[in-house]
Design an enzyme around this catalytic site. Sequence first.
Site, short mmCIF file in Angstrom:
data_model
loop_
_atom_site.label_atom_id
_atom_site.label_comp_id
_atom_site.label_asym_id
_atom_site.label_seq_id
_atom_site.Cartn_x
_atom_site.Cartn_y
_atom_site.Cartn_z
N LEU A 1 2.09 -3.13 -1.47
CA LEU A 1 2.47 -1.72 -1.35
C LEU A 1 1.76 -0.93 -2.45
O LEU A 1 2.10 -1.05 -3.62
CB LEU A 1 4.00 -1.63 -1.51
CG LEU A 1 4.68 -0.28 -1.56
CD1 LEU A 1 4.41 0.54 -0.31
CD2 LEU A 1 6.20 -0.47 -1.72
N HIS A 2 0.73 -0.18 -2.08
CA HIS A 2 0.03 0.57 -3.12
C HIS A 2 -0.61 1.86 -2.66
O HIS A 2 -1.10 2.63 -3.47
CB HIS A 2 -1.06 -0.30 -3.75
CG HIS A 2 -2.28 -0.41 -2.88
ND1 HIS A 2 -2.28 -1.06 -1.69
CD2 HIS A 2 -3.53 0.10 -3.02
CE1 HIS A 2 -3.48 -0.98 -1.14
NE2 HIS A 2 -4.25 -0.27 -1.91
#
Length: 360
Positions: free
Chosen positions: A207-208
């Site tokens: 998740l970025h």
Amino acid sequence: MLKILTIVGARPQFVKAAALSRALKKFEMEEVLVHTGQHFDENMAEIFFREMEIPRPKYNLGINSLSHGAMTGRMLEETEKVLLTEKPSAVVVFGDTNSTIAGALAASKLHIPVAHVEAGLRSFNMHMPEEINRILTDRISDFLFCPTETAVKNLHREGFGNFKCKIENVGDVMYDVAQFYSRISAEKSSLIKELGLKNKPFVLATLHRQENTDDLGRLSAIIEALNELSRDFQIVLPLHPRTRNILEREKIRLDFQPISPVGYFDMIELLKYCSFVISDSGGVQKEAFFFEKHCLVTRDETEWTELVDLNYNFMVGASKERILQQAYEVSTSNSSYREKPYGEGDAAEKIASYLKKNLV
Ligand code: UDP
């Protein structure tokens, strides 16, 4: 000897550059690597150069932590200086970052041929900085190396057939890399053992993306879904430093222990052994497929539409309900992986050989 100047700046580009570096060497071309420094975490960058045996950058521009405009502007200025010194036969840029557009723009204004690796990809969302970078880079590139047939079609739909550029579907360099390193990753990585994951089902999550991390509603919904899933599945989340900072700042709590970002060998081992993947990463979406795992894509659109059309990947946005529902569905599914939309794992060699034939 042809001199190819390759520009990298962020994690996915280190991975892609690893494939190309080997191919350039094989075809006896000199490579000069420029690292713009866009990836702000030096340790994260270092591990890729070391593990994947990417040549050390001759130039490290150290440009990071600035607004998009300032970053791109400074990169343009500094890259131009490097190009004037090095006078390469061509510049290779990868993907869709600020380093990509800055490198392509600097080179094209100096009439140095530009090769864009991962050309033709589109999310059709002009609010994404990546989409702007892709479209503009494609337009000023001389060699458009597409990873898929869809990418070639996108370019033709936009009229690229009328421009003075070469369009080639070479396949995806990330497939080359995944194939190459998966042969040695088991030897090099002990992460599965360290985390006690041998014969234990787990879900790999990343998740970025800015569209998730910078939107608290989206970020919270995804974290809530992961928290809820963590009651039934072990979640392995190599947490990107930017995401970690935002979670801490906003006091968003994880019900499970994330791990630090991992190197590529560890990542491959996680992909090999996980049950399925939840990710907003462009690269990881495909890597899930390379290792025959479903991926729930926590975005509203994707450039890798083939995998969604083939029902390997599922667009779940940042909807907690959709993430949960799809997670339980894929956790019991048994798909067979026959299609090969990303070529044969020889994309980098095709690029190197094409450049060798077509550059003077
Ligand atoms: N990756 C990695 N370690 C991690 C997270 C990602 O090696 O902790 C790898 C991943 O397998 C892929 C590349 O980094 O090859 C993708 O980078 P990222 O997800 O940062 O960017 P994107 O593909 O979304 O541009």
